[in-house]
Design an enzyme around this catalytic site. Structure first.
Site, PDB file in Angstrom:
ATOM      1  N   SER A 255       0.853  -1.184   0.000  1.00  0.00           N
ATOM      2  CA  SER A 255       0.000   0.000   0.000  1.00  0.00           C
ATOM      3  C   SER A 255       0.888   1.234   0.000  1.00  0.00           C
ATOM      4  O   SER A 255       2.114   1.123   0.057  1.00  0.00           O
ATOM      5  CB  SER A 255      -0.902   0.005   1.230  1.00  0.00           C
ATOM      6  OG  SER A 255      -0.107   0.241   2.377  1.00  0.00           O
ATOM      7  N   LYS A 256       0.237   2.372  -0.059  1.00  0.00           N
ATOM      8  CA  LYS A 256       0.983   3.632  -0.187  1.00  0.00           C
ATOM      9  C   LYS A 256       2.024   3.826   0.905  1.00  0.00           C
ATOM     10  O   LYS A 256       3.059   4.435   0.670  1.00  0.00           O
ATOM     11  CB  LYS A 256       0.024   4.812  -0.190  1.00  0.00           C
ATOM     12  CG  LYS A 256      -0.534   5.062  -1.554  1.00  0.00           C
ATOM     13  CD  LYS A 256      -1.143   6.455  -1.660  1.00  0.00           C
ATOM     14  CE  LYS A 256      -1.841   6.597  -3.006  1.00  0.00           C
ATOM     15  NZ  LYS A 256      -3.164   7.135  -2.908  1.00  0.00           N
ATOM     16  N   ARG A 257       1.740   3.291   2.088  1.00  0.00           N
ATOM     17  CA  ARG A 257       2.708   3.550   3.150  1.00  0.00           C
ATOM     18  C   ARG A 257       4.023   2.808   2.923  1.00  0.00           C
ATOM     19  O   ARG A 257       5.012   3.082   3.566  1.00  0.00           O
ATOM     20  CB  ARG A 257       2.105   3.250   4.521  1.00  0.00           C
ATOM     21  CG  ARG A 257       1.980   1.812   4.840  1.00  0.00           C
ATOM     22  CD  ARG A 257       1.149   1.566   6.079  1.00  0.00           C
ATOM     23  NE  ARG A 257       0.748   0.195   6.108  1.00  0.00           N
ATOM     24  CZ  ARG A 257       1.546  -0.819   6.447  1.00  0.00           C
ATOM     25  NH1 ARG A 257       2.786  -0.563   6.828  1.00  0.00           N
ATOM     26  NH2 ARG A 257       1.121  -2.041   6.413  1.00  0.00           N
TER      27      ARG A 257
END
Ligand code: GLU
Length: 486
Positions: A255-257
């Site tokens: 995911s984006k993190r």
């Protein structure tokens, strides 16, 4: 009807695969890998690889997202056959299939009200059971022509459905667990579940290779396929291959993190070459022995579903950069120079592009990405007098500037300006001063590039040329004069 493979796993019919992204964001790493696997599988079997844009969710599907997907696929060389299909243009066909199913008794008009469904949901919650809608309208009709209805699948209630997934193996779900899913909403628009099935059939898709987050959907899609096969014939079960998702380095779903998930960031921000990203994505979840560097042609020859791993793979930026370094060293210099020129914002006609291209063999060995190349090329374009990096300035202290004065005189006297002649001249200065070559080369490097690290110093001298090199050295010896005047 059985799947279109013989027991040995060799497809009997021409293979047709597809990539079916929903354009609600950009092309992300997982999607790119799914597309790549579909492409490789089709090419391996001499079949077709199709693209369908699943833009039925008009509110969330945007034109920029569609363009990002198309351009990302083109950049990665994921060339699909024919024109892409837009799911939203096919709503009438989807509805026609639903109505044919109602006619044949494989689906029914359900007149349940929202309140009735809410009550059913509350009851399921009270019993701590998942909501599985079995409508009272499954076996009866409503005579009121004005009443609003949805069309539901008459899902099988007994027995079990087994999918021989080419990656997950044999997976069975009890049919009692499947509900009568909606095929057409009350406004007559098709649901996603129906649209996917009808489009795959009409596009002649034989093999569905997609993320394993869709495995549950396969059990809801197969009854639609089988109902249509019973009605019309020639709706074979597709072969399914549900591939594990990509996880981040910590094992959680990517995911984006974890950093960039959109592939354009790898191109525009991280300076990754498309062939490197392709090779990396291929190896992420599929393997052929120990092979790491795999060309597209080789991948087409080798790719199979049998060697797709069952467990999620972890994304590792370091590995990607290592592969990228390999592909940078293998890449054409003019192509890399264009990428560097774009990174540095040079115009198409800028004469410094040719200089960057000439520098490429010297810049490539130490670069892991295009940004490193651009950074390494910076000294070529720097204006005099050079600004000296903080960590490099100490290398010009002490006797260094005296040394540079001697180097300047020696180089100024040369008739030739090639690496051998230059090296010989600098060696002689070192010997005459009783210094090691490095003790002369270091201040010279700083004077010429402003940095502690650069390509080989003699390559730097040749790339800059006589006039610019001598002028940069003189800038530093003159700076010494200034210091002494103070
Ligand atoms: N549109 C779906 C997605 O983007 C894929 C559907 C499918 O592959 O069947 O996740």
């Amino acid at each position: 009807m059985s799947a279109t493979t013989d027991p040995a796993g060799t497809p009997a019919a021409p293979v047709v695969t597809r990539f079916a992204p929903s354009p609600t964001g950009f092309l992300h790493l997982g999607g790119a890998r799914t597309a790549l696997f579909n492409l490789l599988y089709a090419r391996h079997h001499g079949g077709k690889f199709l693209l369908r844009i699943e833009d039925t969710d008009r509110a969330r599907s945007t034109q920029p997202a569609i363009e990002a997907i198309l351009s990302g696929m083109r950049w990665l060389g994921l060339d699909w056959d024919g024109d892409e299909v837009y799911q939203s243009t096919r709503a009438d066909r989807h509805a026609a299939v639903a109505h044919a199913m109602v006619e044949a008794g494989a689906a029914y008009r359900c007149y349940m009200t929202a309140a009735e469904i809410d009550a059913m949901r509350a009851e399921a919650q009270a019993k701590k059971q998942p909501l599985r809608i079995r409508s009272p309208w499954r076996d009866k009709t409503n005579d009121d022509p004005a009443a609003s209805y949805v069309v539901r699948l008459k899902a099988p209630t007994e027995g079990a459905t087994t999918i021989d997934d080419r990656v997950q193996g044999s997976v069975t779900v009890q049919n009692a667990e499947l509900d009568d899913l909606v095929l057409l909403r009350s406004d007559g628009t098709p649901t996603y579940m129906l649209a996917v099935v009808v489009d795959d059939h009409d596009m002649g898709v034989t093999h569905i290779i997609r993320g394993d987050d869709h495995l549950n959907n396969a059990f809801r899609q197969l009854p639609i396929i089988r109902a249509m096969d019973a009605i019309e014939g020639n709706w074979p079960d597709p072969v399914y291959a549900h591939i594990p998702l990509i996880h981040g380095s910590d094992g959680a779903k990517l995911s984006k993190r974890h950093g960039a998930v959109g592939i354009e960031a790898y191109r525009d921000e991280l300076g990754i070459l498309p062939e490197a990203l392709d090779n990396y994505l291929l190896r992420l979840g599929w393997g052929h022995g120990d092979a790491e560097i795999i060309s597209r042609a080789q991948a087409i020859e080798w790719f199979d579903l049998a060697h797709v791993g069952k467990s999620p793979s972890r994304f590792d930026l370091k590995k990607l950069e290592n592969l990228n370094g390999h592909y940078i060293r293998a890449a054409d210099d003019a192509r890399l120079a264009d990428l560097v020129a774009a990174t540095l914002g040079l115009d198409a006609g800028d004469p410094r592009r040719a200089l960057i291209a000439r520098a490429m063999p010297a810049l490539k060995p130490r670069a892991a990405n295009v940004n490193d190349l651009a950074d390494g090329a910076g000294f070529l374009l720097a204006a005099r007098p050079l600004s000296i990096a903080d960590d490099a300035a100490p290398l010009l202290a002490g006797d260094a500037r005296g040394t540079l004065t001697r180097v300047h005189a020696a180089l100024d006297a040369l008739d030739e300006w090639d690496t051998e002649t230059l090296e010989e001249a600098v060696r002689q200065v070192a010997e005459a001063l009783g210094l090691k070559l490095g003790q002369v080369a270091q201040p010279l490097r700083v004077a010429l590039t402003g940095r502690r690290t650069s390509p080989g110093i003699f390559d730097v001298l040749v790339l800059l040329g006589r006039d610019e090199s001598l002028a940069r050295i003189a800038d530093q010896t003159a700076a010494q004069g200034k210091d002494q005047d103070r």
